[in-house]
Design a protein around this motif. Structure first.
Motif, PDB file in Angstrom:
ATOM      1  N   GLU A  96      -5.014   4.679   5.970  1.00 19.09           N
ATOM      2  CA  GLU A  96      -4.282   5.336   6.380  1.00 19.09           C
ATOM      3  C   GLU A  96      -4.707   6.350   7.511  1.00 19.09           C
ATOM      4  OE1 GLU A  96      -0.282   7.932   4.950  1.00 19.09           O
ATOM      5  OE2 GLU A  96      -1.880   7.363   3.672  1.00 19.09           O
ATOM      6  N   LEU A 141       3.036   2.023   2.536  1.00 20.06           N
ATOM      7  CA  LEU A 141       2.994   2.541   3.925  1.00 20.06           C
ATOM      8  C   LEU A 141       4.422   2.052   4.327  1.00 20.06           C
ATOM      9  CD1 LEU A 141      -0.640   2.103   5.049  1.00 20.06           C
ATOM     10  CD2 LEU A 141       0.771   4.416   4.162  1.00 20.06           C
ATOM     11  N   GLU A 159      -3.866  14.269   1.553  1.00 22.01           N
ATOM     12  CA  GLU A 159      -2.863  15.204   1.627  1.00 22.01           C
ATOM     13  C   GLU A 159      -3.102  16.727   2.260  1.00 22.01           C
ATOM     14  OE1 GLU A 159       0.419  14.338   1.483  1.00 22.01           O
ATOM     15  OE2 GLU A 159       0.299  12.602   0.612  1.00 22.01           O
ATOM     16  N   GLN A 172      -0.150   4.767  12.352  1.00 20.97           N
ATOM     17  CA  GLN A 172       0.290   5.023  10.839  1.00 20.97           C
ATOM     18  C   GLN A 172      -1.031   4.532   9.967  1.00 20.97           C
ATOM     19  OE1 GLN A 172       3.228   3.933   7.021  1.00 20.97           O
ATOM     20  NE2 GLN A 172       2.868   2.524   8.675  1.00 20.97           N
ATOM     21  N   ALA A 173      -1.754   3.270  10.287  1.00 20.97           N
ATOM     22  CA  ALA A 173      -2.853   2.965   9.373  1.00 20.97           C
ATOM     23  C   ALA A 173      -3.692   1.964  10.352  1.00 20.97           C
ATOM     24  CB  ALA A 173      -2.321   2.115   8.111  1.00 20.97           C
ATOM     25  N   VAL A 220      -7.479  -0.645   0.021  1.00 25.22           N
ATOM     26  CA  VAL A 220      -6.565   0.632   0.378  1.00 25.22           C
ATOM     27  C   VAL A 220      -7.142   1.788   0.440  1.00 25.22           C
ATOM     28  CG1 VAL A 220      -4.330   1.456   0.607  1.00 25.22           C
ATOM     29  CG2 VAL A 220      -4.555  -1.160   0.137  1.00 25.22           C
ATOM     30  N   THR A 221      -7.259   2.731   1.240  1.00 24.55           N
ATOM     31  CA  THR A 221      -7.538   4.167   1.372  1.00 24.55           C
ATOM     32  C   THR A 221      -6.626   4.601   1.841  1.00 24.55           C
ATOM     33  OG1 THR A 221      -9.849   3.390   1.672  1.00 24.55           O
ATOM     34  CG2 THR A 221      -9.564   5.571   2.002  1.00 24.55           C
ATOM     35  N   LYS A 222      -5.816   5.680   1.030  1.00 24.90           N
ATOM     36  CA  LYS A 222      -4.650   6.530   1.714  1.00 24.90           C
ATOM     37  C   LYS A 222      -5.344   7.756   2.065  1.00 24.90           C
ATOM     38  CE  LYS A 222      -0.998   5.618   1.111  1.00 24.90           C
ATOM     39  NZ  LYS A 222      -0.193   5.871   0.314  1.00 24.90           N
ATOM     40  N   ALA A 234       0.659  -1.353   0.111  1.00 24.58           N
ATOM     41  CA  ALA A 234      -0.128  -0.002  -0.012  1.00 24.58           C
ATOM     42  C   ALA A 234       0.902   1.289  -0.038  1.00 24.58           C
ATOM     43  CB  ALA A 234      -0.877  -0.076   1.354  1.00 24.58           C
ATOM     44  N   ASP A 237      -4.838   9.889   9.103  1.00 25.23           N
ATOM     45  CA  ASP A 237      -4.312  11.245   8.810  1.00 25.23           C
ATOM     46  C   ASP A 237      -3.257  11.746   9.536  1.00 25.23           C
ATOM     47  OD1 ASP A 237      -4.598  14.436   9.186  1.00 25.23           O
ATOM     48  OD2 ASP A 237      -5.466  13.946   7.156  1.00 25.23           O
TER      49      ASP A 237
END
Length: 276
Positions: free
Chosen positions: A146, A92, A275, A127-128, A270-272, A90, A148
């Motif tokens: 992930e 990470l 930003e 982190q996640a 996966v969800t990032k 992912a 924030d």
């Protein structure tokens, strides 16, 4: 006793489900989970008389019960390595502490509708979070979200984390696939006596289902395990029985059934984090 074994813990608590529409429906029951630091697993299995790793005991954790099913991005590595591989895939950082919140096998049997992995950076920041979902059709899927960056440090102070993702995996025949999940997590921490997990499932018309776990941190030792066993007898069988009993009640209330869709082709969604 090795005093470094302080991250793993016992979490007795209560689960509540509330369906808002089309028919209101509520259930609640007592549960307990283990929070297992995956790096502590071998030592826990040696130290605890009533807990074993990958073999039968009053309580046990079998690594085959977790992660991708055979043929679904799975491999023969141990659970710690498999989660690290998912983090790396992912984009990470792998290598930090990973703590699994899950019901253990009890007398060889387990069913976990949801297991949660808290994946930390080497410096300890969260982190996640990996949400691993099992349905009663023998299928499994995970959502890796992930955290924030603005929420990472605050999570160790008991500040809840808010996360969202689209639903990709069929769980209940009374809920469609065109939904979104919202998670609000007060993450477990050695300095925090309580943890909480709220899940809201929403469709285009708004929230439809709300679920909550409230739990309290206890020392993980043999005395605590025995107390959990006798205060929550046959816990995992009761969870499965409750799922089917409540399904029957929903059917009697006339809630519409949804056709079971194919399982996702990938084992992890996966969800990032966005930003900032």
């Amino acid at each position: 006793m090795n005093t470094t074994l302080q991250q793993s813990a016992l979490y007795p608590g209560r689960v509540m489900h509330q369906r808002m529409r089309p028919a209101r429906h509520r259930l609640a029951y007592r549960v307990f989970s283990l929070l297992i630091d995956l790096d502590e697993l071998p030592e826990l299995a040696q130290r605890l008389r009533f807990f074993s790793l990958n073999r039968f005991n009053l309580f046990s954790l079998h690594e085959a019960d977790y992660g991708a099913r055979k043929g679904k991005d799975g491999n023969g590595h141990n659970l710690r390595q498999r989660v690290d591989e998912q983090l790396t895939a992912a984009g990470l950082l792998a290598g930090g502490p990973i703590r699994l919140l899950s019901m253990p096998r009890i007398l060889g049997y387990a069913f976990n509708p949801l297991s949660v992995y808290f994946c930390h950076l080497p410096d300890g920041e969260l982190q996640a979070i990996l949400y691993e979902v099992n349905n009663t059709f023998g299928e499994r899927h995970s959502y890796l979200i992930e955290v924030d960056k603005d929420q990472r440090a605050l999570s160790t102070q008991g500040v809840p984390i808010d996360q969202h993702c689209a639903k990709e995996f069929h769980v209940s025949p009374f809920l469609g696939l065109q939904m979104d999940y919202g998670f609000r997590v007060q993450a477990p921490h050695v300095d925090q006596p309580e943890m909480r997990l709220d899940i809201t499932a929403s469709d285009a018309d708004g929230p439809m289902l709300f679920a909550r776990l409230d739990a309290h941190r206890r020392v993980l030792n043999d005395a605590a395990l025995l107390l959990a066993f006798f205060s929550h007898p046959l816990l995992t069988l009761k969870v499965v029985g409750a799922i089917h009993w409540e399904a029957l009640r929903l059917w009697v209330k006339g809630v519409r059934l949804h056709v079971r869709p194919p399982a996702p082709t990938r084992s992890v969604t996966v969800t990032k984090a966005e930003e900032s």
